[in-house]
Design a protein around this motif. Structure first.
Motif, PDB file in Angstrom:
ATOM      1  N   GLU A 199      40.365  23.930   9.416  1.00 19.11           N
ATOM      2  CA  GLU A 199      41.114  22.782   8.897  1.00 19.11           C
ATOM      3  C   GLU A 199      40.815  22.627   7.409  1.00 19.11           C
ATOM      4  O   GLU A 199      39.675  22.359   7.028  1.00 19.11           O
ATOM      5  N   ARG A 232      51.118  13.079  18.180  1.00 16.68           N
ATOM      6  CA  ARG A 232      50.278  14.237  17.829  1.00 16.68           C
ATOM      7  C   ARG A 232      48.895  13.763  17.395  1.00 16.68           C
ATOM      8  O   ARG A 232      47.871  14.322  17.788  1.00 16.68           O
ATOM      9  N   ILE A 233      48.881  12.722  16.570  1.00 20.12           N
ATOM     10  CA  ILE A 233      47.599  12.190  16.096  1.00 20.12           C
ATOM     11  C   ILE A 233      46.803  11.644  17.279  1.00 20.12           C
ATOM     12  O   ILE A 233      45.580  11.816  17.360  1.00 20.12           O
ATOM     13  N   GLU A 268      48.458  29.717  15.324  1.00 18.07           N
ATOM     14  CA  GLU A 268      49.191  28.467  15.212  1.00 18.07           C
ATOM     15  C   GLU A 268      48.895  27.893  13.827  1.00 18.07           C
ATOM     16  O   GLU A 268      47.749  27.968  13.353  1.00 18.07           O
ATOM     17  N   VAL A 269      49.925  27.327  13.191  1.00 22.41           N
ATOM     18  CA  VAL A 269      49.707  26.792  11.839  1.00 22.41           C
ATOM     19  C   VAL A 269      50.440  25.463  11.670  1.00 22.41           C
ATOM     20  O   VAL A 269      51.504  25.252  12.245  1.00 22.41           O
ATOM     21  N   THR A 270      49.845  24.564  10.905  1.00 20.10           N
ATOM     22  CA  THR A 270      50.614  23.431  10.386  1.00 20.10           C
ATOM     23  C   THR A 270      50.323  23.327   8.895  1.00 20.10           C
ATOM     24  O   THR A 270      49.221  23.646   8.425  1.00 20.10           O
ATOM     25  N   TRP A 271      51.316  22.894   8.169  1.00 14.05           N
ATOM     26  CA  TRP A 271      51.232  22.710   6.718  1.00 14.05           C
ATOM     27  C   TRP A 271      51.819  21.336   6.444  1.00 14.05           C
ATOM     28  O   TRP A 271      52.995  21.105   6.694  1.00 14.05           O
ATOM     29  N   MET A 272      50.940  20.416   6.079  1.00 18.02           N
ATOM     30  CA  MET A 272      51.393  19.025   5.930  1.00 18.02           C
ATOM     31  C   MET A 272      51.154  18.569   4.500  1.00 18.02           C
ATOM     32  O   MET A 272      50.013  18.318   4.105  1.00 18.02           O
ATOM     33  N   PRO A 273      52.205  18.466   3.702  1.00 18.67           N
ATOM     34  CA  PRO A 273      52.020  18.131   2.276  1.00 18.67           C
ATOM     35  C   PRO A 273      52.019  16.625   2.038  1.00 18.67           C
ATOM     36  O   PRO A 273      52.576  15.863   2.826  1.00 18.67           O
ATOM     37  N   LYS A 307      51.073  27.030   1.382  1.00 18.63           N
ATOM     38  CA  LYS A 307      52.168  27.715   2.062  1.00 18.63           C
ATOM     39  C   LYS A 307      51.810  29.177   2.314  1.00 18.63           C
ATOM     40  O   LYS A 307      52.068  29.720   3.391  1.00 18.63           O
ATOM     41  N   LYS A 354      44.804  14.230  19.210  1.00 19.53           N
ATOM     42  CA  LYS A 354      43.504  14.521  18.587  1.00 19.53           C
ATOM     43  C   LYS A 354      42.531  13.385  18.928  1.00 19.53           C
ATOM     44  O   LYS A 354      41.364  13.632  19.253  1.00 19.53           O
ATOM     45  N   ILE A 382      47.946  23.213  18.005  1.00 15.83           N
ATOM     46  CA  ILE A 382      47.375  22.218  17.093  1.00 15.83           C
ATOM     47  C   ILE A 382      47.907  20.839  17.476  1.00 15.83           C
ATOM     48  O   ILE A 382      49.118  20.654  17.594  1.00 15.83           O
ATOM     49  N   SER A 383      47.015  19.894  17.663  1.00 17.70           N
ATOM     50  CA  SER A 383      47.487  18.550  17.995  1.00 17.70           C
ATOM     51  C   SER A 383      47.900  17.827  16.716  1.00 17.70           C
ATOM     52  O   SER A 383      49.044  17.871  16.294  1.00 17.70           O
ATOM     53  N   SER A 384      46.971  17.198  16.057  1.00 18.91           N
ATOM     54  CA  SER A 384      47.334  16.337  14.929  1.00 18.91           C
ATOM     55  C   SER A 384      47.392  17.095  13.610  1.00 18.91           C
ATOM     56  O   SER A 384      46.454  17.803  13.257  1.00 18.91           O
ATOM     57  N   PRO A 385      48.480  16.933  12.873  1.00 17.90           N
ATOM     58  CA  PRO A 385      48.512  17.489  11.510  1.00 17.90           C
ATOM     59  C   PRO A 385      47.775  16.605  10.511  1.00 17.90           C
ATOM     60  O   PRO A 385      47.577  16.989   9.370  1.00 17.90           O
ATOM     61  N   VAL A 386      47.372  15.412  10.974  1.00 16.33           N
ATOM     62  CA  VAL A 386      46.629  14.468  10.125  1.00 16.33           C
ATOM     63  C   VAL A 386      45.175  14.473  10.600  1.00 16.33           C
ATOM     64  O   VAL A 386      44.934  14.347  11.798  1.00 16.33           O
ATOM     65  N   LEU A 443      58.403  30.057  10.014  1.00 15.35           N
ATOM     66  CA  LEU A 443      57.609  28.932   9.543  1.00 15.35           C
ATOM     67  C   LEU A 443      58.518  28.082   8.672  1.00 15.35           C
ATOM     68  O   LEU A 443      59.083  28.580   7.690  1.00 15.35           O
ATOM     69  N   ALA A 488      49.478  29.409   5.120  1.00 12.52           N
ATOM     70  CA  ALA A 488      50.174  29.178   6.388  1.00 12.52           C
ATOM     71  C   ALA A 488      50.949  30.423   6.805  1.00 12.52           C
ATOM     72  O   ALA A 488      50.900  30.835   7.968  1.00 12.52           O
ATOM     73  N   MET A 525      56.550  18.415   7.396  1.00  8.81           N
ATOM     74  CA  MET A 525      55.537  19.359   7.872  1.00  8.81           C
ATOM     75  C   MET A 525      56.169  20.721   8.154  1.00  8.81           C
ATOM     76  O   MET A 525      57.287  20.802   8.642  1.00  8.81           O
ATOM     77  N   MET A 526      55.392  21.788   7.842  1.00 14.10           N
ATOM     78  CA  MET A 526      55.823  23.127   8.265  1.00 14.10           C
ATOM     79  C   MET A 526      55.035  23.538   9.492  1.00 14.10           C
ATOM     80  O   MET A 526      53.812  23.349   9.546  1.00 14.10           O
ATOM     81  N   GLU A 527      55.747  24.099  10.458  1.00 12.50           N
ATOM     82  CA  GLU A 527      55.111  24.656  11.646  1.00 12.50           C
ATOM     83  C   GLU A 527      55.903  25.874  12.080  1.00 12.50           C
ATOM     84  O   GLU A 527      56.985  26.129  11.580  1.00 12.50           O
ATOM     85  N   LYS A 528      55.340  26.551  13.065  1.00 10.64           N
ATOM     86  CA  LYS A 528      56.070  27.672  13.640  1.00 10.64           C
ATOM     87  C   LYS A 528      57.254  27.144  14.453  1.00 10.64           C
ATOM     88  O   LYS A 528      57.164  26.113  15.104  1.00 10.64           O
TER      89      LYS A 528
END
Lengths: 180, 251, 359
Positions: free
Chosen positions: A4, C268-269, A32-37, A20, C272, A59-63, C7, A23, C179-182
């Motif tokens: 993370e 999602r949060i 598995e990937v998340t990209w949270m800007p 990016k 977690k 992945i559960s939470s992106p935060v 992605l 990712a 958000m970017m994801e697969k």
């Protein structure tokens, strides 16, 4: 495997694009990937940050509360995120952007003089790739091969000729990073 | 009687596309005549199966009850946006809006201007009778200076309410508009001319020439509180001075 | 051939999925944080491939009315916006519902009220599921929690809209949009031809042919007796949707002592938070409504007899919690936790809220 990461700095430093590329590299390795800007006006000059999660599992939470690795490219970001590194985690900062060095003793701290190197190379665009090289040296979470594949995937074809330059910068960054 | 009713003696018939539903318009209102002309033009062009009309909010909200084609009923002022989508998604269809002055020149000004500016291949039929008929005779953007309405009972005071809006003159300036004309239907001669203008507008839309706007300077016998005859006279003496007839643009 | 894993951002996924669905038209107006939807469509130029029309309208008001026009002619059309723009569209949405037109609307929510902030929020829950526009109508509401669902719900939303001749909305937020994801994009399906549309949607204003009466798309009926009949027909349709289309996800709810109800990014949060709470010995389940209307009241009611208490976690001041309480009908305590105005709570904050409010 689960990593993370927060990358934070000024808008225009390539914070979001570095995330990016990470990712996309993860994608190349079927992770598995998340990209949270962070998004909005900060993209145009204020502070920008991006959370990247690479994981073998869903992945559960992106935060996130806290990060395994923080890549810090300016002083405001250090103040914001130093405390958010998990104990035993990693903090990488750019020597040029940080005036008051991080003070925690329960994390691994590295410095990379990427801005100076980019200036020397007369290539400001190499900056984030130098930093990425430093990260991969310390934490080989994805292979260089995957990064190059990821670059090819994420860049429009007209920019593919820049990939060798990016590779050089990543290799250079691997040399530059040093433990504090 | 039966000797007279013969095809060779026919001098006038209801247009084929006008149905038998009793009209809700007031006797002497211009709407009925303009409806008839539209029905005739669609029929004469052989476009009955390929025409979609957009009815407004206002007196003509029920236009769809009278002309036997497919219709969509718009929210107040939005007919040009609706027509835009229908025409772009169905480019081989003939698409027109039918709007009053409140609909087109007050609440729907943005849609009017932008559809015309994009040069949508549609026809906008604009009934300008300087008053809100359906809601009971309130002030319209086109109400003449000094004219009495329910919301300017002492006459339109331009210092308070601004000036009569000559929106067709604005549309002329837009590059997307190919044909802008002002017509009327208070005399037989005017009706003939107006029909030609409508036909030209519809043909423009199928020739992809851009937006055509046909304004009908019209009467509102109820809103104006006049007999049909007096309304026609008042139209000629007052409305035409502010809204002169003729082509404003034809490219 | 298996579809490639890509992605991308949730907003981009919406655009690609719309092209692949065979959507006929998109009409929109730029607003953060969802502008990538129209930008991606413009970049992809689907008018050159599938024939899809993409148009930047002069306003959100014009855009939703373009959707009305296109939907009325039997086409599969959509619009997207974010909270303030969705407010502007409410009149048009009410007209769509009143004229029984199928259409897809996307709201990538941001914090309000007013111009508010561009940061993520779920404060448009009430607006979306309780009306928003005037009159007694309902919007089929889908709440995606991943980029994959952003892509998948385009087809689901259109399909449900056409099945019931009712507008459907994807209610996302800035997190899911940005958000970017697969994602595996849905396969291409061709746009319907005009002949297919005439056959499948005989109600549409496609040009009156000789073999049928004219079609009139309208929500107007001045005779109150007939207007009541229309409303009764709408309500019967809504009951049918409530019976058939409830969707939700249960995440470790069996044998849970406590239940979190959360939708979209917040769910999602909360997952977690669930992991963290369980590590501390607090056995929490997460129930994620996927359809916000129709609301999954039955399953929530089921858990009311099983758990000690519930908490509705939302990016707002307590909106969905009202529906959770209605479902529970007083049988267990139902609390709310939320952050407001664009602030997104961390998983830790959710765990703390559980400890404070439920234990």
């Amino acid at each position: 495997m689960k990593e993370e990461i927060i990358i934070a700095g000024f808008g225009g430093q390539g914070v979001l694009s570095m995330g990016k590329i990470l990712a996309y590299s993860g994608l190349m390795e079927d992770k598995e990937v998340t990209w949270m800007p962070s998004y909005g006006p900060e993209q145009r000059g204020g502070t920008a940050n991006v959370t990247v999660i690479l994981s073998d599992e869903r992945i559960s939470s992106p935060v996130l509360n806290a990060f395994d690795t923080a890549i810090i490219l300016n002083q405001p970001s250090l103040e914001k995120f130093e405390s958010k590194v998990k104990p035993g985690g990693t903090l990488i900062y750019d020597g040029y952007g940080i005036h008051h060095a991080p003070s925690r003793t329960d994390i691994n701290i590295y410095c990379i003089d990427a801005m100076d190197a980019a200036t020397e190379m007369k290539n400001a665009k190499a900056f984030n790739m130098l930093v990425l090289g430093g990260l991969l040296k310390i934490k080989p979470i994805v292979t260089l091969d995957s990064v190059l594949k990821g670059l090819k995937k994420s860049l429009p074809e007209r920019h593919h000729h820049l990939i060798p330059m990016n590779e050089q910068a990543i290799l250079k960054g691997m040399e530059l990073i040093r433990k504090m | 009687m039966n000797d007279i009713v013969k095809p060779e003696n026919l001098v006038y018939s209801k247009p084929r596309l006008m149905n038998d539903n009793p009209m809700h318009y007031c006797p002497g209102c211009s709407h009925g005549v303009v409806h008839k002309l539209i029905a005739e033009v669609i029929d004469e062009m052989g476009m009955e199966e390929n025409t979609i009309g957009i009815a407004p909010v206002g007196c003509a909200v029920f236009a769809y009850n009278y002309i036997d084609i497919d219709w969509e009923e718009a929210a107040h002022g939005r007919a040009p946006a609706i027509a835009t989508a229908i025409k772009r998604l169905n480019p081989d269809k003939m698409v027109f809006t039918y709007q009053g002055d409140g609909d087109l020149a007050a609440i729907g000004t943005a849609e009017t201007i932008h559809a015309c500016n994009r040069g949508e291949n549609i026809v906008i039929v604009f009934i300008n009778n300087a008053i809100y008929g359906m809601t009971g005779g309130q002030m319209a953007p086109t109400t003449l200076e000094g004219m009495v309405t329910a919301t300017c009972p002492y006459g339109r005071n331009v210092e308070l309410y601004g000036y009569p809006l000559k929106i067709s003159d604005l549309v002329v300036k837009l590059d997307g508009a190919c044909y802008v004309t002002r017509q009327s239907v208070e005399t037989a001669a005017a009706v003939k001319k107006a029909k030609k203008a409508l036909r030209h507008a519809f043909e423009n839309s199928m020739a992809k020439k851009g937006t055509s706007l046909v304004e009908f300077v019209s009467t509102c016998v109820s809103g104006w509180k006049m007999s049909p005859e007096n309304a026609n006279k008042w139209l000629q003496e007052n409305m035409f001075a502010k809204y002169p007839l003729g082509d404003l643009k034809n490219v | 051939m298996a579809e490639e894993v890509k992605l991308m951002k949730g907003n981009e996924a919406i655009a690609h999925a719309a092209i692949r669905y065979g959507a006929d038209g998109y009409f929109g107006y730029p607003i953060t944080p969802q502008s990538e939807i129209m930008e991606t469509l413009m970049e992809e130029k689907p008018w050159e491939t599938t024939g899809m029309v993409v148009l930047q309208a002069e306003s959100e008001v014009a855009a939703i009315n373009m959707v009305y026009g296109g939907a009325g002619s039997g086409k599969a059309v959509m619009t997207s916006s974010s909270s303030p723009g969705i407010s502007l569209k409410q009149e048009g949405i009410s007209y769509l519902a009143g004229a029984e037109l199928p259409a897809l609307i996307v709201n990538v929510m941001r914090g309000g009220p007013g111009l508010g902030t561009i940061q993520p929020s779920q404060a448009d829950y009430f607006q979306t599921v309780k009306g928003g526009g005037h009159g007694d109508y309902r919007l089929i509401t889908l709440a995606p929690a991943s980029v994959q669902e952003m892509a998948d719900f385009v087809k689901l939303g259109f399909d449900l809209a056409f099945k019931y001749r009712n507008p459907a909305i994807i209610l996302a937020d800035g997190i899911i949009g940005q958000m970017m994801e697969k994602v595996v994009l849905p396969p291409f399906q061709p746009r319907l031809t005009d002949e297919q549309i005439r056959a499948a949607r005989p109600w549409a204003a496609t040009g009156k042919t000789k073999n049928r009466k004219r079609n009139v798309i309208t929500s107007l009926e001045l005779d109150p007796a007939r207007m009541e009949e229309n409303n009764i027909r709408f309500q019967a349709k809504y009951r049918e949707i409530e019976k058939n289309e409830v969707r939700y996800e249960e995440i470790g709810c069996e044998n849970a002592d406590y239940l979190i109800v959360a939708f979209g990014s917040m769910a999602r949060i909360c997952q977690k938070a669930q992991e963290l709470a369980r590590a501390e010995g607090i056995n929490v389940g997460v129930l994620r409504p996927i359809t916000l209307w129709p609301f999954p009241s039955e399953i929530i009611s089921h858990y009311a007899d099983k758990v000690k208490s519930m908490i509705s976690v939302e990016l707002n001041a307590g909106q969905m919690v009202e529906d959770v309480r209605l479902a529970v009908n007083g049988r267990v305590k139902v609390e709310h936790f939320g952050r407001l105005g664009g602030i997104v709570p961390t998983p830790d904050e959710v765990v703390n809220a559980i400890k404070e409010k439920l234990l």
